[in-house]
Write a protein that holds these residues in place. Structure first.
Motif, mmCIF file in Angstrom:
data_model
loop_
_atom_site.group_PDB
_atom_site.id
_atom_site.type_symbol
_atom_site.label_atom_id
_atom_site.label_comp_id
_atom_site.label_asym_id
_atom_site.label_seq_id
_atom_site.Cartn_x
_atom_site.Cartn_y
_atom_site.Cartn_z
ATOM 1 N N GLY A 56 0.766 -1.235 0.000
ATOM 2 C CA GLY A 56 0.000 0.000 0.000
ATOM 3 C C GLY A 56 0.794 1.280 0.000
ATOM 4 N N LYS A 57 2.129 1.179 0.129
ATOM 5 C CA LYS A 57 2.891 2.432 0.204
ATOM 6 C C LYS A 57 2.899 3.180 -1.124
ATOM 7 N N THR A 60 -0.645 4.752 -1.443
ATOM 8 C CA THR A 60 -0.729 5.839 -0.466
ATOM 9 C C THR A 60 0.062 7.049 -0.944
ATOM 10 N N THR A 164 2.304 2.223 6.333
ATOM 11 C CA THR A 164 0.988 1.713 5.981
ATOM 12 C C THR A 164 0.635 0.439 6.737
ATOM 13 N N GLY A 198 -0.758 3.419 9.607
ATOM 14 C CA GLY A 198 -1.991 3.235 8.860
ATOM 15 C C GLY A 198 -2.867 2.120 9.390
ATOM 16 N N GLN A 261 -7.781 -0.627 -0.880
ATOM 17 C CA GLN A 261 -7.476 0.797 -0.747
ATOM 18 C C GLN A 261 -8.149 1.398 0.483
ATOM 19 N N ASN A 264 -5.695 1.752 3.086
ATOM 20 C CA ASN A 264 -4.730 2.839 2.896
ATOM 21 C C ASN A 264 -5.331 4.201 3.206
#
Length: 428
Positions: A56-57, A60, A164, A198, A261, A264
Motif C-alpha cells: 500500500g505504500k 498511499t 501503511t 496506517g 485501498q 490505505n
C-alpha cells in the motif's frame, strides 16, 4: 550522452535490485549521503512526506501526491519500481521527469557515480532529490524502496513519516517475523517528527510506539481515528463513507477500485488532517483528488481494468498479504470462471503465496524477462503440488492471449503475482 545511452549506462554499470535481487543492495546510507553532499545536499532543500510499509505504500504515496497537487501545490513524487519507463519513478505534478533531465544528470555526474560506486537505486534517489530541489517543489512524497532504516530514501527529514502496514515480504533481508520487519520500517521515524501508522496490528504496534517514544516523536494510529464504510463500486468508482470522531460522516469516491485501498485511506486522510496548518487542503480538493488519482499521478497496476467482456484486471500484488487483500475484492465480483495469469520472482516465500490462490481458478503461468523471475516450469510444478494447475507460457502476453481465447464474455481474467509481470503487459 542521450537518454538511451544514459539508461543503458545505469543498468549496465550499477547493481540493479529488480535484476539480481538482494545482491544489488549496498547496506547503509553512506553512498546516498556522499552523492547528496556532492550535489549540494538537495534533500535538505525541500519538504517531504516519507511513506513506508509492506503493502500500500505506492498507492498511499500516489493518493497523497494527487491531493496536494489538486490543492495547488507543486508536488514531487518518487516511487519504485517503474512499470513501463524509468521516468515514472520521478514525477512533478504527475508528469514524469523528462528523458533530457535523466540524460543530463547521468552525463554531468558520471565521474561522481564511478567514484562512489553506488547501486542503481541510490543513484535514482539522488537524481530525484536533485530534481525536486532544482524544481523548487512545495512538497515531495517519497516512497521507501525496501524496509526503511537502511533505505536510501532515509536521508531525508520529512514533515511526517507514514507506515501503511507490516507483512511478510523480503524476509531474507528484513527479517522473518512481523516485529523484525516492523523494526526496519520504524527506522523512518525521526526525532520529534509526526509518525502515522496506517493499520494497527497487535504484533507490531509496540515496536512503533517504543521507537516513537525513544525519539520523542508524536505518533497516531490512523485507523483508530477513521473508520471506512464501503459502499461498493458504482459507475467506475468505489464509494465510501468516512467516519471521524471530530467530523460528520463524509462521502468519498475512489478511482482506485481495490477494496484494499480502504486500508490505505485512513493514513492518507490522517496525514492531510495533521498537516493542515502547514499545507491546507480543502475537502473539495481532497474529494476531487481521490476520485482521479490515476489521471493525476499516472498510477497503474492497482486493480486496473484493462477491458470488459471478458473483464481483464491487472494488479501488482506479489506477496501473501497483498494477494489476500486482492482476492477479497475479487470475491465481490460476479463472473463465471476465474482465470489467473501469474508470474512470480524467485526470491519469495512462494508456498505461502501459492496457498492464497483459489484452487477453483484456471491458471496460466508465465515468467517475466528478468533474471529475478521464477522459471515458469518451476512455478507450474510448485503450484501443481498445491493443487493449482495450468499451462505454462514464455511470457505474460502469450498467457493473456490464450486466456482470452478460452474465456467467455462473462469470465474474469486476473493478471498478478509480480510488478515485473504486470510491467511486460503490452496493453497496460
Amino acid at each position: 550522452m542521450q537518454y538511451p545511452e544514459a539508461i543503458d549506462y545505469l543498468y549496465s554499470r550499477l547493481p540493479v535490485f529488480h535484476r539480481i535481487g538482494a545482491k544489488a543492495i549496498k547496506p547503509g546510507l553512506g553512498n546516498t549521503l556522499a552523492l547528496c553532499e556532492a550535489l549540494d545536499n538537495p534533500h535538505q532543500k525541500f519538504r517531504s512526506i516519507h511513506v513506508a510499509g509492506t503493502n500500500g505504500k505506492g498507492s498511499t504515496s500516489h493518493m497523497l501526491a494527487a491531493i496536494y497537487q489538486s490543492a495547488g501545490y507543486r508536488v514531487g513524487l518518487y516511487t519504485s519500481p517503474h512499470l513501463k519507463a524509468f521516468t515514472e519513478r520521478i514525477r512533478l505534478n504527475g508528469q514524469p521527469i523528462s528523458e533530457e533531465e535523466v540524460a543530463r544528470f547521468v552525463t554531468q555526474n558520471q565521474n561522481l557515480i564511478e567514484s562512489i560506486e553506488p547501486s542503481f537505486f541510490e543513484v535514482t534517489v539522488a537524481m530525484a532529490f536533485d530534481f525536486f530541489a532544482r524544481q523548487s517543489v512545495d512538497l515531495a512524497i517519497i516512497e521507501v524502496g525496501l524496509g526503511g532504516r537502511l533505505d536510501s530514501t532515509n536521508v531525508i527529514t520529512p514533515v511526517a513519516s507514514v507506515i501503511t502496514n507490516i507483512g511478510l515480504d523480503h524476509t531474507d533481508i528484513l527479517g522473518d517475523t512481523l516485529p523484525q520487519i516492523a523494526s526496519e520500517k520504524a527506522g523512518i521515524i525521526k526525532p520529534g517528527i509526526l509518525a502515522i501508522i496506517g493499520e494497527t496490528q497487535a504484533e507490531t504496534l509496540d515496536v512503533f510506539l517504543n521507537v516513537a517514544k525513544s525519539v520523542q516523536a508524536p505518533i497516531i494510529q490512523a485507523d483508530q481515528q477513521y473508520s471506512i464504510q464501503d459502499g461498493g463500486v458504482v459507475q467506475g468508482r468505489r464509494h465510501v463513507l468516512v467516519a471521524h470522531d471530530k467530523a460528520p460522516l463524509q462521502p468519498f469516491s475512489l478511482d482506485l477500485l481495490g477494496s484494499y485501498q480502504l486500508r490505505n485511506l485512513p493514513a492518507v486522510l490522517a496525514t492531510v488532517e495533521e498537516l493542515q496548518s502547514t499545507y491546507p487542503v480543502s475537502t473539495t480538493d481532497e474529494r476531487s483528488a481521490l476520485a482521479s488519482v490515476t489521471s493525476l499521478t499516472g498510477l497503474k497496476g492497482r486493480f486496473q481494468i484493462l477491458q470488459e467482456y471478458p473483464r481483464v484486471i491487472a494488479d501488482t500484488a506479489h506477496n501473501q498479504a497483498g494477494l489476500v487483500a486482492l482476492f477479497e475484492t475479487v470475491r465481490t465480483l460476479s463472473y463465471d470462471t476465474l482465470r489467473i495469469v501469474i508470474g512470480m520472482v524467485a526470491d519469495k516465500d512462494r508456498t505461502n503465496v501459492l496457498e492464497v490462490l483459489p484452487q477453483s481458478a484456471v491458471y496460466y503461468f508465465c515468467q517475466a524477462q528478468t533474471p529475478r523471475s521464477l522459471p515458469v516450469d518451476e512455478l507450474q510444478r510448485e503450484a501443481a503440488q498445491l493443487g493449482r494447475v495450468g499451462e505454462a507460457f514464455v511470457d505474460v502476453n502469450e498467457a493473456l492471449a490464450t486466456s482470452l481465447q478460452e474465456a467467455s464474455s462473462s469470465d474474469l481474467i486476473l493478471i498478478t503475482g509480480s510488478n515485473y509481470t504486470i510491467a511486460e503487459l503490452t496493453n497496460l
